[in-house]
Design a protein around this motif. Structure first.
Motif, mmCIF file in Angstrom:
data_model
loop_
_atom_site.group_PDB
_atom_site.id
_atom_site.type_symbol
_atom_site.label_atom_id
_atom_site.label_comp_id
_atom_site.label_asym_id
_atom_site.label_seq_id
_atom_site.Cartn_x
_atom_site.Cartn_y
_atom_site.Cartn_z
ATOM 1 N N TYR A 203 -11.014 34.120 35.961
ATOM 2 C CA TYR A 203 -11.004 34.223 37.420
ATOM 3 C C TYR A 203 -9.583 34.106 37.961
ATOM 4 O O TYR A 203 -9.175 34.872 38.838
ATOM 5 N N GLY A 204 -8.819 33.157 37.424
ATOM 6 C CA GLY A 204 -7.433 32.997 37.867
ATOM 7 C C GLY A 204 -6.592 34.229 37.578
ATOM 8 O O GLY A 204 -5.794 34.665 38.431
ATOM 9 N N LEU A 205 -6.795 34.829 36.410
ATOM 10 C CA LEU A 205 -6.043 36.028 36.055
ATOM 11 C C LEU A 205 -6.507 37.246 36.868
ATOM 12 O O LEU A 205 -5.729 38.167 37.115
ATOM 13 N N SER A 206 -7.783 37.243 37.254
ATOM 14 C CA SER A 206 -8.335 38.378 38.009
ATOM 15 C C SER A 206 -8.061 38.284 39.502
ATOM 16 O O SER A 206 -8.218 39.278 40.219
ATOM 17 N N LEU A 207 -7.687 37.108 39.983
ATOM 18 C CA LEU A 207 -7.535 36.898 41.419
ATOM 19 C C LEU A 207 -6.562 37.879 42.078
ATOM 20 O O LEU A 207 -6.874 38.430 43.147
ATOM 21 N N PRO A 208 -5.378 38.152 41.496
ATOM 22 C CA PRO A 208 -4.501 39.160 42.120
ATOM 23 C C PRO A 208 -5.165 40.534 42.230
ATOM 24 O O PRO A 208 -4.987 41.240 43.232
ATOM 25 N N ALA A 209 -5.936 40.908 41.197
ATOM 26 C CA ALA A 209 -6.633 42.195 41.237
ATOM 27 C C ALA A 209 -7.709 42.201 42.307
ATOM 28 O O ALA A 209 -7.934 43.218 42.979
ATOM 29 N N ILE A 210 -8.397 41.059 42.489
ATOM 30 C CA ILE A 210 -9.427 40.958 43.531
ATOM 31 C C ILE A 210 -8.793 41.110 44.909
ATOM 32 O O ILE A 210 -9.316 41.830 45.774
ATOM 33 N N LEU A 211 -7.665 40.450 45.118
ATOM 34 C CA LEU A 211 -6.967 40.538 46.406
ATOM 35 C C LEU A 211 -6.492 41.965 46.665
ATOM 36 O O LEU A 211 -6.626 42.492 47.780
ATOM 37 N N ALA A 212 -5.942 42.614 45.629
ATOM 38 C CA ALA A 212 -5.468 43.994 45.779
ATOM 39 C C ALA A 212 -6.628 44.941 46.061
ATOM 40 O O ALA A 212 -6.523 45.840 46.914
ATOM 41 N N ALA A 213 -7.748 44.748 45.361
ATOM 42 C CA ALA A 213 -8.917 45.601 45.568
ATOM 43 C C ALA A 213 -9.486 45.421 46.970
ATOM 44 O O ALA A 213 -9.911 46.394 47.611
ATOM 45 N N THR A 214 -9.482 44.179 47.459
ATOM 46 C CA THR A 214 -9.993 43.914 48.804
ATOM 47 C C THR A 214 -9.134 44.596 49.854
ATOM 48 O O THR A 214 -9.656 45.232 50.784
ATOM 49 N N LEU A 215 -7.826 44.482 49.720
ATOM 50 C CA LEU A 215 -6.911 45.128 50.660
ATOM 51 C C LEU A 215 -7.071 46.643 50.628
ATOM 52 O O LEU A 215 -7.155 47.296 51.679
ATOM 53 N N ALA A 216 -7.139 47.209 49.424
ATOM 54 C CA ALA A 216 -7.302 48.654 49.288
ATOM 55 C C ALA A 216 -8.655 49.100 49.851
ATOM 56 O O ALA A 216 -8.744 50.136 50.526
ATOM 57 N N GLY A 217 -9.698 48.321 49.600
ATOM 58 C CA GLY A 217 -11.024 48.680 50.096
ATOM 59 C C GLY A 217 -11.101 48.676 51.604
ATOM 60 O O GLY A 217 -11.732 49.562 52.204
ATOM 61 N N VAL A 218 -10.469 47.689 52.238
ATOM 62 C CA VAL A 218 -10.452 47.636 53.706
ATOM 63 C C VAL A 218 -9.744 48.862 54.274
ATOM 64 O O VAL A 218 -10.205 49.463 55.256
ATOM 65 N N MET A 219 -8.644 49.254 53.652
ATOM 66 C CA MET A 219 -7.894 50.432 54.119
ATOM 67 C C MET A 219 -8.695 51.710 53.920
ATOM 68 O O MET A 219 -8.729 52.581 54.794
ATOM 69 N N ILE A 220 -9.361 51.835 52.772
ATOM 70 C CA ILE A 220 -10.168 53.027 52.502
ATOM 71 C C ILE A 220 -11.328 53.114 53.485
ATOM 72 O O ILE A 220 -11.644 54.180 54.012
ATOM 73 N N ASN A 221 -11.971 51.969 53.738
ATOM 74 C CA ASN A 221 -13.106 51.939 54.651
ATOM 75 C C ASN A 221 -12.716 52.430 56.044
ATOM 76 O O ASN A 221 -13.473 53.158 56.688
ATOM 77 N N LYS A 222 -11.545 52.047 56.507
ATOM 78 C CA LYS A 222 -11.097 52.446 57.837
ATOM 79 C C LYS A 222 -10.783 53.933 57.919
ATOM 80 O O LYS A 222 -10.812 54.524 59.001
ATOM 81 N N ARG A 223 -10.481 54.546 56.778
ATOM 82 C CA ARG A 223 -10.117 55.968 56.758
ATOM 83 C C ARG A 223 -11.317 56.891 56.562
ATOM 84 O O ARG A 223 -11.176 58.103 56.671
ATOM 85 N N ILE A 224 -12.483 56.308 56.237
ATOM 86 C CA ILE A 224 -13.675 57.137 56.042
ATOM 87 C C ILE A 224 -14.295 57.447 57.399
ATOM 88 O O ILE A 224 -14.652 56.529 58.143
ATOM 89 N N PRO A 225 -14.427 58.734 57.766
ATOM 90 C CA PRO A 225 -15.065 59.071 59.045
ATOM 91 C C PRO A 225 -16.486 58.532 59.115
ATOM 92 O O PRO A 225 -17.211 58.524 58.115
#
Length: 248
Positions: A203-225
């Motif tokens: 979990y500790g090693l995956s945490l940066p990837a989780i944070l990056a995925a969350t940020l990317a997902g929020v941005m993608i969601n906003k761009r989907i019509p």
């Protein structure tokens, strides 16, 4: 644990977290089959996805709290808590393979019908189950299926699509519901002895990837019509149904 194994686990968690942050659901059904291919303990994999999902839900709720349907969320959460004991009874009466197959067929049929109607036929579909009390059976089903088979997202996703929530409301309300139910799920996993030393390392090693995925997902969601979001959700529902069937 080898470096290759750790990188593979992080990649599986990233894909699931990205799915959850973008659409609001689908993480466990996507990540668990990937983790099942790796030589890690099943309990560790289940608990890792639980912690990752709780983290994504917390981050996305903070960023999208304005879009949460609070009256519906309260009904969903209350009914979910009531449904949890029923799920424990269900798991003793019905084999997991039967429930998984039934849900898989249902999701494929529902997602396929809705996608064809919205995309091919282009029929005007009115929101259904708009009365607030319909959140109660949806929440109860989420609690029962969640405590028994970790399928707590399925009833809420179907409920949200039937009500035709807009993308922000859909994602925000789902994440808030997952945050509340996730606290109880993760707590239950801890009390049930599913946590291990490897879990905290991964979990500790995956945490940066989780944070990056969350940020990317929020941005993608906003761009989907908004008009295309529903189509993507229905396609994702079909995919989840197919994944459930392949895992039977």
């Amino acid at each position: 644990m080898t470096t290759t194994l750790i990188v593979s686990v992080i990649a599986a968690v990233f894909v699931g977290a990205l799915m959850r942050a973008t659409f609001g659901f689908g993480e466990a059904v996507v990540s668990m089959p990937l983790l099942a291919l790796l030589p890690i303990d099943l309990h560790t994999a289940i608990s890792l996805i639980g912690l990752a999902g709780l983290t994504v839900a917390l981050l996305t709720v903070v960023s999208g709290w304005r879009h949460i349907d609070r009256p519906i969320l309260l009904r969903l959460a209350a009914a979910t808590l009531i449904g949890i004991p029923a799920g424990l009874i269900l798991v003793t009466l019905m084999p997991a393979s039967v429930v998984t197959a039934g849900l898989g067929f249902f999701l494929i049929a529902y997602g396929g019908y809705s996608f064809v109607r919205h995309t091919v036929v282009k029929a005007e579909v009115q929101p259904r189950f708009t009365a607030n009390y319909w959140a109660l059976p949806a929440g109860f089903a989420a609690g029962a299926l969640g405590s028994a088979f970790n399928f707590n997202g399925v009833p809420v996703v179907v409920y949200g699509t039937m009500r035709r929530w807009d993308p922000e409301r859909f994602r925000g309300t789902l994440q808030a519901h997952f945050l509340i139910s996730g606290v109880f799920v993760v707590g239950g996993q801890a009390l049930g002895g599913l946590w291990s030393p490897d879990l905290f390392v991964l979990y500790g090693l995956s945490l940066p990837a989780i944070l990056a995925a969350t940020l990317a997902g929020v941005m993608i969601n906003k761009r989907i019509p908004a008009k295309k979001f529903e189509r993507y959700v229905f396609l994702l529902i079909i995919l989840l149904g197919a994944l459930l069937l392949t895992g039977v």
